[in-house]
Design a protein around this motif. Sequence first.
Motif, PDB file in Angstrom:
ATOM      1  N   GLY A 154      36.400  43.689  63.249  1.00  0.00           N
ATOM      2  CA  GLY A 154      37.742  43.262  63.609  1.00  0.00           C
ATOM      3  C   GLY A 154      38.768  44.294  63.214  1.00  0.00           C
ATOM      4  N   MET A 155      38.594  44.832  61.989  1.00  0.00           N
ATOM      5  CA  MET A 155      39.501  45.849  61.464  1.00  0.00           C
ATOM      6  C   MET A 155      38.681  46.905  60.725  1.00  0.00           C
ATOM      7  SD  MET A 155      42.445  43.278  59.942  1.00  0.00           S
ATOM      8  CE  MET A 155      43.441  44.619  59.279  1.00  0.00           C
ATOM      9  N   ILE A 156      39.163  48.146  60.796  1.00  0.00           N
ATOM     10  CA  ILE A 156      38.488  49.228  60.089  1.00  0.00           C
ATOM     11  C   ILE A 156      39.546  50.216  59.610  1.00  0.00           C
ATOM     12  CG2 ILE A 156      38.054  50.483  62.249  1.00  0.00           C
ATOM     13  CD1 ILE A 156      35.396  51.425  60.970  1.00  0.00           C
ATOM     14  N   ALA A 157      39.419  50.670  58.357  1.00  0.00           N
ATOM     15  CA  ALA A 157      40.469  51.488  57.751  1.00  0.00           C
ATOM     16  C   ALA A 157      39.888  52.701  57.048  1.00  0.00           C
ATOM     17  CB  ALA A 157      41.272  50.656  56.755  1.00  0.00           C
ATOM     18  N   SER A 158      40.700  53.750  57.004  1.00  0.00           N
ATOM     19  CA  SER A 158      40.395  54.917  56.180  1.00  0.00           C
ATOM     20  C   SER A 158      40.930  54.689  54.779  1.00  0.00           C
ATOM     21  CB  SER A 158      41.054  56.168  56.760  1.00  0.00           C
ATOM     22  OG  SER A 158      40.428  56.572  57.947  1.00  0.00           O
ATOM     23  N   VAL A 159      40.136  55.050  53.781  1.00  0.00           N
ATOM     24  CA  VAL A 159      40.629  54.953  52.417  1.00  0.00           C
ATOM     25  C   VAL A 159      41.732  55.989  52.217  1.00  0.00           C
ATOM     26  CG1 VAL A 159      39.148  56.655  51.251  1.00  0.00           C
ATOM     27  CG2 VAL A 159      39.812  54.557  50.052  1.00  0.00           C
ATOM     28  N   THR A 160      42.651  55.708  51.312  1.00  0.00           N
ATOM     29  CA  THR A 160      43.744  56.645  51.036  1.00  0.00           C
ATOM     30  C   THR A 160      43.458  57.413  49.744  1.00  0.00           C
ATOM     31  OG1 THR A 160      45.007  54.946  49.849  1.00  0.00           O
ATOM     32  CG2 THR A 160      45.426  55.191  52.206  1.00  0.00           C
ATOM     33  N   TYR A 200      36.042  46.615  57.591  1.00  0.00           N
ATOM     34  CA  TYR A 200      35.331  47.726  56.971  1.00  0.00           C
ATOM     35  C   TYR A 200      36.313  48.752  56.411  1.00  0.00           C
ATOM     36  CZ  TYR A 200      31.310  45.899  59.591  1.00  0.00           C
ATOM     37  OH  TYR A 200      30.313  45.107  60.099  1.00  0.00           O
ATOM     38  N   LEU A 201      35.935  49.308  55.265  1.00  0.00           N
ATOM     39  CA  LEU A 201      36.698  50.397  54.657  1.00  0.00           C
ATOM     40  C   LEU A 201      35.813  51.630  54.587  1.00  0.00           C
ATOM     41  CD1 LEU A 201      39.296  51.369  53.273  1.00  0.00           C
ATOM     42  CD2 LEU A 201      38.329  50.578  51.097  1.00  0.00           C
TER      43      LEU A 201
END
Length: 238
Positions: A121-127, A198-199
């Motif tokens: 549903g959502m996926i992000a890059s770590v900062t 997901y991260l």
Amino acid sequence: MEKIHIITPVKDSIDLTLQTIRSISASSFTLPHNYTIYNDFSTAENTLRLKNASKEYGFTLINLPDITQHPSPNYLLVLQTAQKKALSENAALCLVESDVIVKPETIQSLFDQSVQLPDCGMIASVTVDANGEINYPYSYAKGKENTSFETRKRLSFCCTLMTWQFLNTFSFESLDQTKSWHDVTISRQSLKHGFKNYLLTNLPVVHQPHGSRPWKQLKYTHPLKYYWLKLRLKRDKI
């Protein structure tokens, strides 16, 4: 999903925003994409700088004073407008905040992995900071470097892609209008509707925390003043 819509909301902090714009403009894509800056009542001088940058880098500039009289922040309006546009073009929606610098492969990789990972549903890059260390708002990911994992914790909108399937399931029109930010709610709604979030710590982006909202630095330098502003002026409601 056959397209990627990329958006950056901004209010002033133009020097940081230009870094974001340059990094996205240098990105590599295998899918059609477009990039929109939502200018949330920046000063006249900074609005002109954004207009000039739009000519140089080819992004679409939407000046929110042209479509609303609601005072900044207008993050909810930005999300609602962007969702409608993404759905109308069968596109994924990627948010990159104005204090983030992406790598050329970041956004396309987010999309590619959103297709490959189950029920995304959502996926992000770590900062990370300038030294490559994981920083706010993903402190919970320390110790999980160089991997990707499913998470039930919130995904910030620093650099996050939402799939068309999720966008088609949950309408941002139902979000709480009294809140300033909606990443926590939307992260939970993705899970509630049966998706997975997901991260990716193996796809980091550089983040200068609160660079787009300098007053929030008070949280670390003058915490009492920060919480007074937050409570007394009803700022930063999550």
